[in-house]
Design a protein around this motif. Structure first.
Motif, PDB file in Angstrom:
ATOM      1  N   THR A   1      80.790 -28.832   4.247  1.00 18.52           N
ATOM      2  CA  THR A   1      80.007 -29.928   3.678  1.00 18.52           C
ATOM      3  C   THR A   1      78.625 -29.451   3.250  1.00 18.52           C
ATOM      4  N   LEU A   2      78.262 -29.749   2.004  1.00 17.97           N
ATOM      5  CA  LEU A   2      76.933 -29.458   1.477  1.00 17.97           C
ATOM      6  C   LEU A   2      76.331 -30.765   0.969  1.00 17.97           C
ATOM      7  N   GLN A   3      75.032 -30.840   0.999  1.00 21.75           N
ATOM      8  CA  GLN A   3      74.349 -32.038   0.506  1.00 21.75           C
ATOM      9  C   GLN A   3      73.306 -31.615  -0.505  1.00 21.75           C
ATOM     10  N   LEU A   4      73.292 -32.282  -1.654  1.00 16.41           N
ATOM     11  CA  LEU A   4      72.294 -31.962  -2.667  1.00 16.41           C
ATOM     12  C   LEU A   4      70.910 -32.356  -2.162  1.00 16.41           C
ATOM     13  N   PRO A   5      69.938 -31.456  -2.233  1.00 13.65           N
ATOM     14  CA  PRO A   5      68.588 -31.774  -1.742  1.00 13.65           C
ATOM     15  C   PRO A   5      67.992 -32.954  -2.507  1.00 13.65           C
TER      16      PRO A   5
END
Length: 683
Positions: free
Chosen positions: A295-299
Motif C-alpha cells: 500500500t502506497l499513499q500519494l502525499p
C-alpha cells in the motif's frame, strides 16, 4: 524491556553496539559466527512465542557476561531504520508470521555485516568481503536478499552454523560472547554506555553502502542522500521530462533484484550445507504476482476538509514489471504524474524517463499523459464508488517501458536494464513480441542462466524448471514439450561461462535484434472497407510500421521513417500519414477519435525521444572522433567511415532490414534535416 532473556543472563550485559564502540574495529570472523549461531537459536525460541520486534540491530542485541544472547526492543526508530527489511520500509503488511520471520532474518544479516564493516575506512569499505571467508560472506548475502522468499530460513541458518563448527573445530559460541563482554564492560562504564556518538545520517549512509555492496558492484562511495530520503519515508522529487544528463547525477539504486542468486552462490561455497528445503521458484514476475499488494499513499492527495476525505479517496492498483502489485491510495483529483512519481520513487528507478503508466484496453497498452486526471480513464463506477454501496470497481494501471533504446550501453543503471529484461522477457513469453523457434530456445536458455545461474546436477536434477515459464505456448506446441525441455537444458549447460548479469545483458542484445523490438502495437482498419485483412499500426522511436495480420501473424507491409514522413495528422477517427518519399497520403480508421488523438501524441513523443537519443549519441561520437583527430587529422578515409558508422548506429534493427539498400545514399545531415521537417497536425 527485553523481549526475551536467555537463561542465566547476568547483570553484566552490554549491547552489540557497545562492544563495537569499545573495540573500535570490525569483529573477527569467529565472533560473527558465534553471534549468528546464538542469535538464530534465540530467534527460533522467540518465534514460538509472539515476537514484539521486527528489526534486529546492534542496539537490540544484548550480550551477557555468561555468554548468552537475547533481544531487547528499546532501540529507537532512528537506530533501527538502517537495518530494516525493504518490505518493512515500504510499509508492507506485517501480520503474517512468515513475514516477520523474514524481516528478522534480513535485519540480523545486516547487523552482522555492519559489525564486519564497523569503522572500516571509506577507501577500504568496498573490500569488506575480503575480510570474511567466502562461506560466511555468502551466507550473510543470502540473509540480506531484497526479496523475502530468497532469504534463508532460521533452521537453514542454524544448520549452516553447525556445519561450520564441525569443520573448523572452533570454540563454543558462548566463549566468544564472554570475551566480547569482558572487553567491553570497562570501556562502557567509563562513558556511561554513550555509544550513539555517530550521527543518524552516518548510520544510514553506511547501511546503504552495505546494502548496495551486498547486491551490486560499487563503483564509488559517494553519499547516498537520495536513497536516505527514500528510506526515511520522504518521496524524492522526480522530473518527468527526459534529460540525458540526469542519469549521471543520481546514485544507482541499491534495490536491484537479483533472481535466484542464492542457489549459485550456495553451490560454490556451501556444498556441505543441506539445501533440500530450497526450491526453484521461476521467473520473478510470476513469483511476485502472487504476493500481497503493497500500500502506497500519494502525499497530500487526500482531501482534508472535514467530512470530505472518505468521499474523495480512491484506490487503484499499479502492476510493476517485476509482477509486484502496488495499491495506491489517491483521490478523484489525482493526476497520472502524481501516481507515476510515487511509483518510481518506491521502485527506486532513477532513469524513469524511459517508463510510463498505461492502462490495458483489449490487448493493447495505452500510456497516460502526465497531466491526465485519473477519473477520465478510470472504469465506469470508479468515481462514484464511495457514494454507492456497490461492489468494488477495480482500476489497474501498469508500469511499462514507453521509450526503447537503440543500444543498452546508454543505460547507466543496472536496475533500469533489469526492467527492460523483465518486460521483454514477459512480452516474449506472452507472445506480444514475436520470435522464431531457434531464437525462442536461445532466449529461454539465457533466461535460465540469468535466473538460476550455472547448471549443477547435484542441485538442479533433471526437471528443474517449468518449460512454460521460459518458452511461448505456441512454440512449445509446435516443437513439442519433450523436445523443448531437452533442448533448453542442453543450451543452459552451454551458457556456463556467463555470470547472471552477463546472461541478462546477452538476452537483451539478442532481443534487440528482433524486427518487432521496441514497437508499440495498435489495431486500426483501412479507409476502404473490404480492401484487405486486419491492420495493425506499430509505432516506435524510428517511425511507423503498418502490419497486415494474417493467421494471427503480423507481416510488415509499409514503413514510414520519420525522415521520410512529411506530415502526420488526425481528423476525428482518421489517422493520416503523408510520405515525403512518394507524396502519397495513407489513411487509417481508429475505433474512436480519442484513440486517433492518442496515436498522434504517441508519434510526436517517439519522434522527440528519437531526436534526443540521436543528439546524445552524436555528442558521444564527436567526443570519440576528436580524440582520434588529435592523433591523425589527415586520415579522411577514417573520418568518412566514422560518419557512415554513426549513421548506422542511429538506425534500429527493423530499419536496417528494410532500408539497407538505401543507406549508402544517405548522410547524417540529410537525416537531421528531414527529421526537423516532420510536422504533426491535428485537424
Amino acid at each position: 524491556n527485553p523481549v526475551s532473556i536467555a537463561a542465566g543472563m547476568s547483570s553484566s550485559c552490554v549491547t552489540l553496539a557497545e562492544v563495537l564502540w569499545a573495540k573500535g574495529s570490525p569483529l573477527e570472523e569467529e565472533e560473527i559466527w558465534a553471534l549468528l549461531y546464538l542469535a538464530t537459536v534465540q530467534l527460533l525460541e522467540d518465534l514460538h512465542k509472539d515476537p514484539a520486534i521486527c528489526v534486529i540491530c546492534p542496539w537490540s542485541v544484548l550480550l551477557s557476561g555468561e555468554g548468552n544472547l537475547s533481544f531487547q526492543n528499546n532501540a529507537s526508530q532512528t537506530e533501527a531504520v538502517p537495518f530494516s527489511a525493504p518490505e518493512l520500509l515500504h510499509r508492507q503488511s506485517k501480520n503474517q508470521h512468515i513475514g516477520i520471520t523474514k524481516m528478522l532474518v534480513y535485519s540480523l544479516g545486516m547487523t552482522l555485516y555492519w559489525s564486519a564493516d564497523y569503522q572500516v575506512p571509506p577507501n577500504q569499505a568496498s573490500n569488506t568481503n575480503s575480510f570474511l571467508s567466502d562461506q560466511l560472506h555468502t551466507l550473510l548475502l543470502t540473509l540480506c536478499e531484497d526479496l523475502p522468499h530468497r532469504r534463508l530460513s532460521p533452521e537453514s541458518i542454524l544448520e549452516a552454523c553447525e556445519v561450520y563448527q564441525k569443520e573448523s573445530a572452533s570454540l563454543p559460541a558462548n566463549v566468544y560472547i564472554k570475551k566480547m563482554v569482558q572487553f567491553a564492560v570497562g570501556s562502557v562504564s567509563e562513558v556511561e554506555r554513550v555509544v550513539t556518538e555517530d550521527s543518524t545520517a552516518s548510520q544510514l549512509n553506511r547501511s546503504h553502502v552495505i546494502r548496495k555492496r551486498l547486491h551490486e558492484k560499487i563503483s564509488d562511495t559517494s553519499p547516498l542522500s537520495s536513497q536516505m530520503n527514500f528510506h526515511q519515508g520522504r518521496v524524492p522529487q522526480t522530473h518527468r521530462s527526459w534529460d540525458p544528463a540526469l542519469s549521471g547525477s543520481r546514485t544507482q539504486s541499491s534495490y536491484k533484484l537479483f533472481i535466484n542468486r542464492i542457489f549459485i552462490t550456495l553451490r560454490r561455497h556451501l556444498l556441505n550445507f543441506s539445501i533440500a528445503s530450497l526450491q526453484f521458484s521461476g521467473p520473478e514476475f510470476i513469483i511476485l504476482s502472487s504476493e500481497p499488494p503493497v500500500t502506497l499513499q500519494l502525499p497530500g492527495s487526500i482531501v482534508t476538509r472535514k467530512g470530505k476525505s472518505y468521499l474523495s479517496q480512491r484506490d487503484l492498483n499499479v502492476i510493476l514489471l517485476n509482477g509486484q502489485c502496488l495499491e495506491v491510495q489517491c483521490d478523484i483529483k489525482s493526476k497520472a504524474k502524481d501516481v507515476f512519481n510515487t511509483v518510481v520513487a518506491y521502485a527506486n528507478l532513477v532513469e524513469h524517463f524511459y517508463f510510463g503508466l498505461a492502462y490495458l484496453k483489449g490487448k493493447e497498452f495505452f500510456f497516460l499523459d502526465e497531466e491526465t486526471k485519473l477519473y477520465k480513464v478510470a472504469p465506469d463506477g470508479w468515481n462514484d464508488q464511495p457514494k454507492k454501496k456497490t461492489s468494488i470497481i477495480n482500476f489497474t494501471l501498469f508500469l511499462r517501458i514507453k521509450f526503447f533504446v537503440n543500444h543498452f550501453n546508454v543505460i547507466q543503471h543496472g536496475l533500469t536494464r533489469h526492467q527492460f529484461y523483465l518486460q521483454l522477457r514477459k512480452d516474449i513469453l506472452e507472445e506480444r513480441l514475436y520470435c522464431n523457434d531457434e531464437t525462442a530456445l536461445k532466449l529461454g536458455a539465457l533466461a535460465l542462466q540469468a535466473e538460476l545461474g550455472n547448471y549443477a546436477s547435484e542441485m538442479h536434477g533433471k526437471s528443474y524448471f517449468r518449460v512454460e515459464d521460459y518458452i511461448p505456448a505456441s512454440r512449445i506446441e509446435k516443437m513439442t514439450l519433450a523436445y523443448v525441455q531437452r533442448e533448453l537444458a542442453k543450451l543452459h549447460r552451454m551458457n556456463h561461462s556467463l555470470f547472471e548479469d552477463e546472461a541478462e545483458l546477452e538476452f537483451l542484445k539478442v532481443t534487440q535484434q528482433l524486427p518487432e523490438y521496441g514497437v508499440l502495437f495498435y489495431r486500426v482498419s483501412q479507409e476502404k472497407k473490404g480492401a484487405g485483412g486486419d491492420i495493425t499500426l506499430g509505432i516506435c522511436a524510428k517511425g511507423i510500421i503498418v502490419y497486415e495480420v494474417k493467421n494471427h501473424t503480423r507481416i510488415a507491409s509499409l514503413r514510414f521513417q520519420w525522415r521520410e514522413t512529411e506530415r502526420i495528422s488526425a481528423h476525428r477517427k482518421k489517422f493520416m500519414i503523408e510520405s515525403s518519399f512518394s507524396g502519397k497520403k495513407h489513411t487509417f480508421i481508429t475505433d474512436t477519435a480519442k484513440t486517433c488523438k492518442y496515436l498522434l501524441d504517441l508519434c510526436s513523443a517517439q519522434h522527440k525521444f528519437n531526436a534526443q537519443m540521436n543528439s546524445r549519441q552524436l555528442r558521444q561520437t564527436s567526443s570519440e572522433e576528436s580524440k582520434f583527430v588529435e592523433i591523425d587529422k589527415s586520415n579522411s578515409a577514417y573520418t568518412a567511415q566514422r560518419e557512415h558508422l554513426a549513421l548506422i548506429q542511429r538506425l534500429s534493427r527493423s530499419e536496417n532490414m528494410l532500408y539497407a539498400a538505401n543507406l549508402e545514399n544517405l548522410s547524417a545531415g540529410m537525416m537531421s534535416k528531414s527529421c526537423d521537417n516532420l510536422s504533426v497536425e491535428t485537424n
